[in-house]
Scaffold this active site. Structure first.
Site, PDB file in Angstrom:
ATOM      1  N   HIS A 140      -8.721   4.279   0.668  1.00  0.00           N
ATOM      2  CA  HIS A 140      -9.191   4.829   1.950  1.00  0.00           C
ATOM      3  C   HIS A 140      -9.107   6.352   1.996  1.00  0.00           C
ATOM      4  O   HIS A 140      -8.367   6.985   1.233  1.00  0.00           O
ATOM      5  CB  HIS A 140      -8.366   4.243   3.102  1.00  0.00           C
ATOM      6  CG  HIS A 140      -6.902   4.592   2.996  1.00  0.00           C
ATOM      7  ND1 HIS A 140      -6.400   5.821   3.351  1.00  0.00           N
ATOM      8  CD2 HIS A 140      -5.853   3.871   2.559  1.00  0.00           C
ATOM      9  CE1 HIS A 140      -5.102   5.842   3.152  1.00  0.00           C
ATOM     10  NE2 HIS A 140      -4.739   4.674   2.659  1.00  0.00           N
ATOM     11  N   ARG A 167       6.048   4.524  -8.154  1.00  0.00           N
ATOM     12  CA  ARG A 167       5.212   4.153  -9.304  1.00  0.00           C
ATOM     13  C   ARG A 167       5.760   3.017 -10.157  1.00  0.00           C
ATOM     14  O   ARG A 167       5.004   2.403 -10.897  1.00  0.00           O
ATOM     15  CB  ARG A 167       5.018   5.382 -10.210  1.00  0.00           C
ATOM     16  CG  ARG A 167       4.338   6.545  -9.531  1.00  0.00           C
ATOM     17  CD  ARG A 167       2.933   6.196  -9.157  1.00  0.00           C
ATOM     18  NE  ARG A 167       2.215   7.339  -8.612  1.00  0.00           N
ATOM     19  CZ  ARG A 167       1.058   7.243  -7.984  1.00  0.00           C
ATOM     20  NH1 ARG A 167       0.490   6.059  -7.846  1.00  0.00           N
ATOM     21  NH2 ARG A 167       0.468   8.299  -7.491  1.00  0.00           N
ATOM     22  N   CYS A 189       3.536   5.757   4.431  1.00  0.00           N
ATOM     23  CA  CYS A 189       2.843   5.137   5.572  1.00  0.00           C
ATOM     24  C   CYS A 189       2.943   3.614   5.528  1.00  0.00           C
ATOM     25  O   CYS A 189       3.348   2.981   6.498  1.00  0.00           O
ATOM     26  CB  CYS A 189       1.380   5.576   5.575  1.00  0.00           C
ATOM     27  SG  CYS A 189       0.479   5.082   7.055  1.00  0.00           S
ATOM     28  N   ASN A 219      -2.028   1.423  -3.693  1.00  0.00           N
ATOM     29  CA  ASN A 219      -1.280   0.454  -4.486  1.00  0.00           C
ATOM     30  C   ASN A 219      -1.977  -0.889  -4.621  1.00  0.00           C
ATOM     31  O   ASN A 219      -1.849  -1.539  -5.668  1.00  0.00           O
ATOM     32  CB  ASN A 219       0.134   0.277  -3.921  1.00  0.00           C
ATOM     33  CG  ASN A 219       1.026   1.444  -4.290  1.00  0.00           C
ATOM     34  OD1 ASN A 219       1.281   1.698  -5.455  1.00  0.00           O
ATOM     35  ND2 ASN A 219       1.487   2.188  -3.292  1.00  0.00           N
ATOM     36  N   GLY A 233      -5.219   9.677   5.487  1.00  0.00           N
ATOM     37  CA  GLY A 233      -4.692   9.331   6.802  1.00  0.00           C
ATOM     38  C   GLY A 233      -3.763  10.414   7.305  1.00  0.00           C
ATOM     39  O   GLY A 233      -3.375  11.330   6.562  1.00  0.00           O
ATOM     40  N   ALA A 234      -3.379  10.293   8.560  1.00  0.00           N
ATOM     41  CA  ALA A 234      -2.511  11.311   9.162  1.00  0.00           C
ATOM     42  C   ALA A 234      -1.208  11.468   8.381  1.00  0.00           C
ATOM     43  O   ALA A 234      -0.718  12.582   8.181  1.00  0.00           O
ATOM     44  CB  ALA A 234      -2.228  10.944  10.620  1.00  0.00           C
ATOM     45  N   GLU A 274      -1.673  -2.110   1.998  1.00  0.00           N
ATOM     46  CA  GLU A 274      -0.869  -1.215   1.160  1.00  0.00           C
ATOM     47  C   GLU A 274       0.462  -1.890   0.817  1.00  0.00           C
ATOM     48  O   GLU A 274       0.897  -2.839   1.486  1.00  0.00           O
ATOM     49  CB  GLU A 274      -0.637   0.108   1.912  1.00  0.00           C
ATOM     50  CG  GLU A 274       0.247   1.129   1.225  1.00  0.00           C
ATOM     51  CD  GLU A 274      -0.246   1.555  -0.152  1.00  0.00           C
ATOM     52  OE1 GLU A 274      -0.235   0.697  -1.069  1.00  0.00           O
ATOM     53  OE2 GLU A 274      -0.610   2.730  -0.326  1.00  0.00           O
TER      54      GLU A 274
END
Length: 258
Positions: free
Chosen positions: A11, A117, A23, A190, A14-15, A89
Site C-alpha cells: 500500500h 525482518r 502500524c 510483510n 500511511g500516516a 500486515e
C-alpha cells in the site's frame, strides 16, 4: 514462457509509515504522499496496458484505499475488490505504535532488524494493557473473519504470517490465477514478502534482505506450476525505487545524536 501474471503491491505510505511507527493492525488511512503514490502506481499500470480482473486486499483501510485509487487511475473502478484479514500486515504485538528509530536506540539496531525482518522471530504479544488493544479487537471488522476473534493473533513472526496466508492463497487466489485472470494483491510489506518467500522459495535467512517500498507494483510472472519464470520486476523509475528501498531499510536505524 509465462502463463500467468501476478501483481503485488505494498500500500501507499500511511500516516504511521511517515512517523516511522509500527502500524501493524492499527487502522490508518494513507498520508497525502501515500495517496499520490497509489495514483502514480495506477497511472503507470494504465500506461503499460495492464488490465485487472480481480483485486485482493486486506481489511485494513490503507490496503483498500490503495486499491481504490489504483483502479480509479486506471479507469477500472468496476473491477471486483475482495477483502480478507489473511492479507493483513504482520501483527507486531506489543511493538505496535512504537517508533522504530527510538527502539533501535534503546534495544540496538540488530534487535530491531530481527523483529522487523527475522523469519521466525515473534515479538512480545499485545495484551489488554496495551494502548491500542481495544481499538484493534473491538473493531467490528474482526467479527467478519473465518476464525473466532479470540483466536486471532496477538503477535506474529513472518513465518506465522505465511502460515495464515497460505490457506487463502491456495483456496481463493490461486483458482482465480489458474482461470487466466490478471490478479492484483494490494496488501502490506510483510504479507507481500511472505508470499514472495513462498513463490520464489527464498531461504529463511535471505528473506531478511527483501525490502518492498510503498506504492511500487511488483510483477511476478508464473508458469503452469505457479513457479516464477524470471526474477520479480519492481515497476517504475529504478533510481527512485532504489532510493525508496533505502528509506525503508533506514527506518530501523537509530538516529545520530545531535
Amino acid at each position: 514462457m509465462s502463463n500467468y501474471k501476478l501483481f503485488l503491491l505494498r500500500h501507499g505510505e500511511g500516516a504511521w509509515n511517515k512517523e516511522n511507527r509500527f502500524c501493524s493492525w492499527v487502522d490508518q488511512k494513507l498520508s497525502e504522499n501515500g495517496v499520490k503514490e497509489a495514483q502514480e502506481c495506477g497511472k503507470l499500470l494504465r500506461e503499460q496496458g495492464v488490465q485487472f480482473d480481480v483485486v485482493f486486499t486486506s481489511i485494513l483501510s490503507r490496503s483498500v484505499q490503495t486499491a481504490w485509487l489504483v483502479l480509479e487511475a486506471m479507469a477500472q473502478e468496476w473491477v471486483p475488490v475482495v477483502k480478507d484479514w489473511r492479507l493483513n500486515e504482520r501483527h507486531y504485538g506489543s511493538l505496535i505504535g512504537l517508533n522504530r528509530a527510538e527502539m533501535a536506540a534503546q534495544h540496538g539496531e540488530e534487535q530491531v532488524k530481527l523483529w522487523r525482518r527475522g523469519y521466525d522471530i515473534t515479538p512480545p504479544p499485545i495484551d489488554e494493557s496495551h494502548p491500542y488493544f481495544l481499538e484493534i479487537y473491538n473493531d467490528r471488522r474482526y467479527t467478519t473473519c473465518d476464525v473466532p476473534k479470540g483466536n486471532l493473533p496477538r503477535a506474529e513472526s513472518l513465518k506465522e504470517v505465511l502460515e495464515r496466508l497460505m490457506p487463502y492463497w491456495n483456496n481463493t487466489i490461486v483458482p482465480e490465477i489458474r482461470k487466466g485472470r490478471t490478479v492484483l494483491i494490494s496488501a502490506h510489506g510483510n504479507s507481500c514478502r511472505a508470499l514472495l518467500k513462498h513463490l520464489e522459495a527464498i531461504s529463511d535467512q535471505d528473506i531478511a534482505n527483501l525490502t518492498l517500498p510503498t506504492g511500487v507494483p511488483v510483477l511476478v510472472e508464473l508458469d503452469k506450476s505457479l513457479k516464477p519464470v524470471k526474477p520479480r520486476q519492481l515497476l517504475g523509475d529504478q533510481d527512485k525505487i532504489r532510493a525508496a528501498i533505502k528509506k525503508v531499510e533506514d527506518q530501523g536505524k537509530a538516529k545520530p545524536s545531535a
